[in-house]
Design a protein around this motif. Structure first.
Motif, PDB file in Angstrom:
ATOM      1  N   CYS A  23       0.793  -1.157   0.094  1.00  0.00           N
ATOM      2  CA  CYS A  23       0.058   0.094  -0.010  1.00  0.00           C
ATOM      3  C   CYS A  23       0.601   1.234  -0.046  1.00  0.00           C
ATOM      4  CB  CYS A  23      -0.933   0.064   1.056  1.00  0.00           C
ATOM      5  SG  CYS A  23      -2.071  -1.423   1.456  1.00  0.00           S
ATOM      6  N   ASN A  24       1.944   1.176   0.747  1.00  0.00           N
ATOM      7  CA  ASN A  24       2.627   2.418   0.842  1.00  0.00           C
ATOM      8  C   ASN A  24       3.576   2.835  -0.716  1.00  0.00           C
ATOM      9  OD1 ASN A  24       4.307  -0.215   0.675  1.00  0.00           O
ATOM     10  ND2 ASN A  24       5.845   0.461   2.317  1.00  0.00           N
ATOM     11  N   SER A  25       3.526   1.903  -1.472  1.00  0.00           N
ATOM     12  CA  SER A  25       4.145   2.077  -2.670  1.00  0.00           C
ATOM     13  C   SER A  25       3.320   2.987  -3.654  1.00  0.00           C
ATOM     14  CB  SER A  25       4.632   0.870  -3.507  1.00  0.00           C
ATOM     15  OG  SER A  25       3.336   0.033  -3.924  1.00  0.00           O
ATOM     16  N   CYS A  26       2.120   3.018  -3.288  1.00  0.00           N
ATOM     17  CA  CYS A  26       1.014   4.010  -4.110  1.00  0.00           C
ATOM     18  C   CYS A  26       0.370   4.917  -3.384  1.00  0.00           C
ATOM     19  CB  CYS A  26       0.146   2.939  -4.610  1.00  0.00           C
ATOM     20  SG  CYS A  26       0.526   1.794  -5.964  1.00  0.00           S
ATOM     21  N   HIS A  27       0.166   4.984  -2.063  1.00  0.00           N
ATOM     22  CA  HIS A  27      -0.620   5.954  -1.156  1.00  0.00           C
ATOM     23  C   HIS A  27       0.450   6.601  -0.203  1.00  0.00           C
ATOM     24  CE1 HIS A  27      -4.359   4.210  -2.597  1.00  0.00           C
ATOM     25  NE2 HIS A  27      -3.874   3.241  -2.498  1.00  0.00           N
ATOM     26  N   THR A  28      -0.005   7.518   0.272  1.00  0.00           N
ATOM     27  CA  THR A  28       0.814   8.338   1.286  1.00  0.00           C
ATOM     28  C   THR A  28      -0.129   8.370   2.540  1.00  0.00           C
ATOM     29  OG1 THR A  28       1.498  10.089  -0.369  1.00  0.00           O
ATOM     30  CG2 THR A  28       1.254  10.936   1.871  1.00  0.00           C
ATOM     31  N   LYS A  52       4.591   6.044   7.179  1.00  0.00           N
ATOM     32  CA  LYS A  52       5.866   6.769   6.611  1.00  0.00           C
ATOM     33  C   LYS A  52       5.870   6.254   4.942  1.00  0.00           C
ATOM     34  CE  LYS A  52       8.830   6.337  10.539  1.00  0.00           C
ATOM     35  NZ  LYS A  52       7.875   6.395  11.610  1.00  0.00           N
ATOM     36  N   ALA A  53       4.734   6.539   4.454  1.00  0.00           N
ATOM     37  CA  ALA A  53       4.455   5.935   3.090  1.00  0.00           C
ATOM     38  C   ALA A  53       4.232   7.301   2.236  1.00  0.00           C
ATOM     39  CB  ALA A  53       3.181   5.390   3.026  1.00  0.00           C
ATOM     40  N   ALA A  54       4.888   7.682   1.225  1.00  0.00           N
ATOM     41  CA  ALA A  54       4.895   8.682   0.451  1.00  0.00           C
ATOM     42  C   ALA A  54       4.607   8.399  -1.006  1.00  0.00           C
ATOM     43  CB  ALA A  54       6.123   9.611   0.450  1.00  0.00           C
ATOM     44  N   GLY A  55       3.826   7.267  -1.276  1.00  0.00           N
ATOM     45  CA  GLY A  55       3.358   6.951  -2.822  1.00  0.00           C
ATOM     46  C   GLY A  55       2.720   8.253  -3.456  1.00  0.00           C
ATOM     47  N   SER A  56       2.793   8.080  -4.658  1.00  0.00           N
ATOM     48  CA  SER A  56       2.134   9.224  -5.565  1.00  0.00           C
ATOM     49  C   SER A  56       1.101   8.551  -6.574  1.00  0.00           C
ATOM     50  CB  SER A  56       3.068  10.077  -5.992  1.00  0.00           C
ATOM     51  OG  SER A  56       4.027   9.140  -6.951  1.00  0.00           O
ATOM     52  N   VAL A  57       1.040   7.146  -6.837  1.00  0.00           N
ATOM     53  CA  VAL A  57       0.119   6.935  -7.757  1.00  0.00           C
ATOM     54  C   VAL A  57      -1.362   6.798  -7.370  1.00  0.00           C
ATOM     55  CG1 VAL A  57      -0.656   4.591  -9.094  1.00  0.00           C
ATOM     56  CG2 VAL A  57       1.978   5.316  -8.548  1.00  0.00           C
ATOM     57  N   GLY A  58      -1.666   6.253  -6.081  1.00  0.00           N
ATOM     58  CA  GLY A  58      -3.005   6.262  -5.594  1.00  0.00           C
ATOM     59  C   GLY A  58      -3.135   7.507  -4.589  1.00  0.00           C
ATOM     60  N   PRO A  59      -4.385   7.654  -4.344  1.00  0.00           N
ATOM     61  CA  PRO A  59      -4.853   8.921  -3.594  1.00  0.00           C
ATOM     62  C   PRO A  59      -3.993   8.898  -2.122  1.00  0.00           C
ATOM     63  CG  PRO A  59      -6.672   7.357  -3.521  1.00  0.00           C
ATOM     64  CD  PRO A  59      -5.621   6.769  -4.523  1.00  0.00           C
ATOM     65  N   THR A  85     -10.893  -4.880  -1.159  1.00  0.00           N
ATOM     66  CA  THR A  85     -11.587  -6.030  -1.555  1.00  0.00           C
ATOM     67  C   THR A  85     -11.686  -6.506  -3.175  1.00  0.00           C
ATOM     68  OG1 THR A  85     -12.782  -6.256   0.634  1.00  0.00           O
ATOM     69  CG2 THR A  85     -13.555  -7.794  -1.187  1.00  0.00           C
ATOM     70  N   ASN A  86     -12.342  -5.047  -3.702  1.00  0.00           N
ATOM     71  CA  ASN A  86     -12.910  -5.270  -5.100  1.00  0.00           C
ATOM     72  C   ASN A  86     -11.826  -4.842  -6.038  1.00  0.00           C
ATOM     73  OD1 ASN A  86     -15.146  -6.620  -4.568  1.00  0.00           O
ATOM     74  ND2 ASN A  86     -15.783  -4.835  -3.552  1.00  0.00           N
ATOM     75  N   GLY A  87     -11.071  -3.908  -5.688  1.00  0.00           N
ATOM     76  CA  GLY A  87     -10.100  -3.102  -6.588  1.00  0.00           C
ATOM     77  C   GLY A  87     -10.931  -1.981  -7.395  1.00  0.00           C
ATOM     78  N   GLN A  88     -10.251  -1.180  -8.118  1.00  0.00           N
ATOM     79  CA  GLN A  88     -10.909  -0.284  -8.924  1.00  0.00           C
ATOM     80  C   GLN A  88      -9.842   0.394  -9.676  1.00  0.00           C
ATOM     81  OE1 GLN A  88     -13.475   2.671  -7.279  1.00  0.00           O
ATOM     82  NE2 GLN A  88     -14.342   3.537  -9.246  1.00  0.00           N
ATOM     83  N   GLY A  89     -10.006   0.490 -11.111  1.00  0.00           N
ATOM     84  CA  GLY A  89      -8.837   1.220 -11.887  1.00  0.00           C
ATOM     85  C   GLY A  89      -7.657   0.445 -11.723  1.00  0.00           C
ATOM     86  N   ALA A  90      -6.522   1.370 -11.284  1.00  0.00           N
ATOM     87  CA  ALA A  90      -5.276   0.781 -11.068  1.00  0.00           C
ATOM     88  C   ALA A  90      -4.972   0.196  -9.744  1.00  0.00           C
ATOM     89  CB  ALA A  90      -4.213   1.955 -10.979  1.00  0.00           C
ATOM     90  N   MET A  91      -6.149   0.176  -8.754  1.00  0.00           N
ATOM     91  CA  MET A  91      -6.130  -0.429  -7.660  1.00  0.00           C
ATOM     92  C   MET A  91      -6.279  -1.795  -7.784  1.00  0.00           C
ATOM     93  SD  MET A  91      -6.075  -0.130  -4.318  1.00  0.00           S
ATOM     94  CE  MET A  91      -6.534  -1.263  -2.909  1.00  0.00           C
ATOM     95  N   PRO A  92      -5.303  -2.685  -7.485  1.00  0.00           N
ATOM     96  CA  PRO A  92      -5.886  -4.101  -7.614  1.00  0.00           C
ATOM     97  C   PRO A  92      -6.733  -4.569  -6.559  1.00  0.00           C
ATOM     98  CG  PRO A  92      -3.761  -3.882  -6.669  1.00  0.00           C
ATOM     99  CD  PRO A  92      -4.208  -2.325  -7.035  1.00  0.00           C
TER     100      PRO A  92
END
Length: 121
Positions: free
Chosen positions: A57-62, A67-74, A92-99
């Motif tokens: 989750c930390n690779s996409c979200h802040t 200590k997560a600073a991802g910039s792909v997801g919200p 559970t279901n994902g959406q768009g780029a979210m698996p």
């Protein structure tokens, strides 16, 4: 199947009142167990933080708490649009780029969602 007759007199009314008095605390206990705003224990927060990291989750979200600073997801920090039900649905279901992470145990998804909602404040 057993059938019980409730007398129409005082004893019947007292029995119903006693049943109602017993049922009210039980209903309150169930409500608090399902309360999405209930605070997590320190152990639960640590487990939620670890799951956030372990599942990427930390690779996409802040989320500052993780200590997560991802910039792909919200970004979750300060995001008032994210509530527990929304997080559970997205994980559970994902959406768009979210698996979808539907392979996770539902209890773990619930804990992760609770952690994100509590930590984002």
């Amino acid at each position: 199947m057993y059938r019980f007759a409730i007398p129409a007199g005082k004893m019947g009314r007292l029995g119903l009142v006693a049943l109602a008095v017993v049922a009210i605390p039980a209903a309150s206990a169930f409500a608090s167990a399902e309360d999405p705003t209930a605070k997590l224990s320190a152990e639960q927060v640590e487990k939620g933080r670890q799951m956030f990291s372990d599942n990427g989750c930390n690779s996409c979200h802040t989320l500052a708490d993780a200590k997560a600073a991802g910039s792909v997801g919200p970004s979750f920090d300060g995001n008032a649009n994210i509530d527990k039900a929304h997080v559970v649905d997205m994980v559970t279901n994902g959406q768009g780029a979210m698996p979808s992470f539907s392979w996770l145990d539902p209890a773990d998804i619930d804990l992760l969602a609770s952690y994100i909602v509590q930590a984002k404040k």
